[in-house]
Each structure stands twice: as structure tokens, then as C-alpha cells.
Motif scaffolding. Sequence first.
Motif, short mmCIF file in Angstrom:
data_model
loop_
_atom_site.label_atom_id
_atom_site.label_comp_id
_atom_site.label_asym_id
_atom_site.label_seq_id
_atom_site.Cartn_x
_atom_site.Cartn_y
_atom_site.Cartn_z
N SER A 100 -38.83 22.46 -71.34
CA SER A 100 -39.77 22.50 -72.46
C SER A 100 -40.53 23.82 -72.46
N PRO A 101 -40.37 24.66 -73.47
CA PRO A 101 -41.09 25.93 -73.53
C PRO A 101 -42.61 25.75 -73.48
N ASP A 102 -43.10 24.60 -73.94
CA ASP A 102 -44.54 24.34 -73.94
C ASP A 102 -45.11 24.21 -72.53
N GLN A 103 -44.24 23.96 -71.55
CA GLN A 103 -44.69 23.77 -70.17
C GLN A 103 -44.77 25.09 -69.40
N GLY A 104 -44.45 26.20 -70.05
CA GLY A 104 -44.56 27.48 -69.35
C GLY A 104 -43.23 28.16 -69.18
N GLN A 105 -43.09 28.90 -68.07
CA GLN A 105 -41.92 29.75 -67.84
C GLN A 105 -40.63 28.94 -67.76
N VAL A 106 -39.73 29.22 -68.68
CA VAL A 106 -38.47 28.48 -68.77
C VAL A 106 -37.61 28.68 -67.53
N TRP A 107 -37.56 29.93 -67.03
CA TRP A 107 -36.71 30.20 -65.87
C TRP A 107 -37.17 29.41 -64.65
N LEU A 108 -38.50 29.24 -64.51
CA LEU A 108 -39.02 28.51 -63.37
C LEU A 108 -38.75 27.01 -63.50
N GLN A 109 -38.85 26.51 -64.73
CA GLN A 109 -38.51 25.11 -64.96
C GLN A 109 -37.04 24.86 -64.64
N SER A 110 -36.17 25.79 -65.07
CA SER A 110 -34.75 25.66 -64.78
C SER A 110 -34.49 25.65 -63.28
N LEU A 111 -35.21 26.51 -62.56
CA LEU A 111 -35.07 26.59 -61.11
C LEU A 111 -35.49 25.27 -60.46
N CYS A 112 -36.65 24.74 -60.86
CA CYS A 112 -37.15 23.51 -60.25
C CYS A 112 -36.26 22.31 -60.56
N LEU A 113 -35.80 22.21 -61.81
CA LEU A 113 -34.93 21.10 -62.20
C LEU A 113 -33.57 21.23 -61.51
N GLY A 114 -33.14 22.47 -61.31
CA GLY A 114 -31.89 22.68 -60.58
C GLY A 114 -32.01 22.21 -59.14
N LEU A 115 -33.18 22.44 -58.54
CA LEU A 115 -33.41 21.98 -57.16
C LEU A 115 -33.40 20.46 -57.08
N VAL A 116 -33.90 19.80 -58.14
CA VAL A 116 -33.84 18.34 -58.19
C VAL A 116 -32.37 17.88 -58.18
N GLN A 117 -31.56 18.53 -59.02
CA GLN A 117 -30.14 18.18 -59.08
C GLN A 117 -29.46 18.38 -57.74
N ILE A 118 -29.75 19.50 -57.09
CA ILE A 118 -29.13 19.81 -55.81
C ILE A 118 -29.53 18.79 -54.75
N ALA A 119 -30.81 18.41 -54.73
CA ALA A 119 -31.28 17.43 -53.76
C ALA A 119 -30.55 16.10 -53.93
N VAL A 120 -30.40 15.66 -55.17
CA VAL A 120 -29.70 14.40 -55.43
C VAL A 120 -28.23 14.51 -55.03
N ALA A 121 -27.59 15.59 -55.46
CA ALA A 121 -26.16 15.76 -55.21
C ALA A 121 -25.84 15.85 -53.72
N LEU A 122 -26.63 16.64 -52.98
CA LEU A 122 -26.34 16.80 -51.55
C LEU A 122 -26.63 15.51 -50.77
N THR A 123 -27.67 14.79 -51.17
CA THR A 123 -27.98 13.53 -50.50
C THR A 123 -26.85 12.52 -50.68
N VAL A 124 -26.40 12.35 -51.92
CA VAL A 124 -25.33 11.39 -52.20
C VAL A 124 -24.02 11.83 -51.58
N ASN A 125 -23.68 13.12 -51.72
CA ASN A 125 -22.43 13.61 -51.14
C ASN A 125 -22.45 13.51 -49.62
N GLY A 126 -23.63 13.75 -49.03
CA GLY A 126 -23.74 13.60 -47.58
C GLY A 126 -23.48 12.17 -47.14
N LEU A 127 -24.03 11.21 -47.87
CA LEU A 127 -23.80 9.80 -47.56
C LEU A 127 -22.33 9.43 -47.75
N ILE A 128 -21.70 10.00 -48.79
CA ILE A 128 -20.28 9.74 -49.03
C ILE A 128 -19.44 10.27 -47.88
#
Length: 219
Positions: free
Chosen positions: A145-173
Motif C-alpha cells: 500500500s503506497p499510503d503506508q510509506g516506502q513501497v520498496w521497504l514494504q516489499s522487502l518486509c512482506l518478502g521476508l514473511v514469505q521466506i519465513a513461511v516457506a523455509l519453515t514448511v519446507n524444513g518440516l517437509i
Amino acid sequence: MTIDCVIEMAAVFGVAVVALGLVLTPGPNMMYLVSRTVSQGRRAGLVSLGGVAAGFGVYLVAAAVGITAVFAVVPGLYLAVKLAGAAYLLWLAWQALRPGGTSVFAPSALAPDPARRLFTMGFVTNLLNPKIAIMYMALIPQFVSPDQGQVWLQSLCLGLVQIAVALTVNGLIVLGAGSISTFLTGRPLWLRTQRYVMGTMLGTIAVLVATDRARPVPA
């Protein structure tokens, strides 16, 4: 001077749910990690997972430097990527649901490889994984959301959320791949059920991706 990553909890939750849905459906990453773990053991699976993590890092950097800006400027390209991704997910769904389809937990054996090759193959498999490309190019931008501030930083943080979920599940698999494979191999009904559930999830995500009308925002 500090830079805060200000993103809505709804966006974090949305990305986490989408990431969980994608990581739980069979694709190149899951197929490679399960095959490698069953063939060569958990250590090989974890080394391969390290390569997968490195591949995520490349996509994360690309998102942070504004790859979505290209799609914001050229909406036709964004639509093409989105429809191609949806078609790929539908193909994966068909592979799971078609008569005679095989489960990801019934993989073919692979010859043993050294750690360096395991890492490299995990990295390349993830880098060329259309599901991850879809995630970073077509799905995560919808939660920015552009209203929340810097788009690149939001993309970075949301990407880290995705990575955390993916690595946790893949690790369990990886840790449970051998046991799951043994369990399902001796129970054909469970194996078919797993295929149908995965195929249905993939098909649902494909339809949602194809029909969503959101557009990426510029960085």
C-alpha cells in the motif's frame, strides 16, 4: 536515522496465507527436496534447502529494488506474467488430478551428489520456479500500500514473511519426507487423497491469480 517497515497486519496475514498455500502445493521446490531427502537423507535435503533459501534471497532483492515498477508501467506485461503463472499452476493441478498421476511423496530415486551440487541445484531449482516468480511478481505487490510509506521497504518486509513461511514448511517437509513417503506408499488411498487435495488447492490458487484485478504499484 532509522527506517521502520510499516505494513498493515492484514497484509502480513494475507502474504502468510498465500505463501502457506503455495508452499503446501507440489512444485519444483517440493519435488526436488522430497526426492533428494528420500534418496540421500535429511542432511542432503537440508543442504538443498539452503540453496532454495539463497534463491529466495535473489527474488527478495529483486522485489526490493522495484521489479514491480516495471509491471506498473507496462500493465500488459504484468497481465501476461499473471496468466502464464495461472496456466502453470493449472498444469500442476492437472498433473496431480489426472488419472495415473503420481504423488510428490512417491518420487523417483536420485543418484547421490556432493554438498556443493546439492546447494547449487536447490538454488537453481528455486530461481527457475514459476511459483516463486508468481509470488513476487504478481501476488506480493497486491498487498503493498503506497499510503503506508516506502513501497520498496514494504516489499522487502512482506518478502521476508514469505521466506519465513516457506523455509519453515519446507524444513518440516525435509525432516518428515522419509516417514511421510513410507507411510503413504503403503496406503494407496491416502496417496490418492493427498494428490486430490494438492491438485484442488493448486487449481483454486490458479483461478484466484487469473481473475484478480489488482495491479502492482510503482516502487
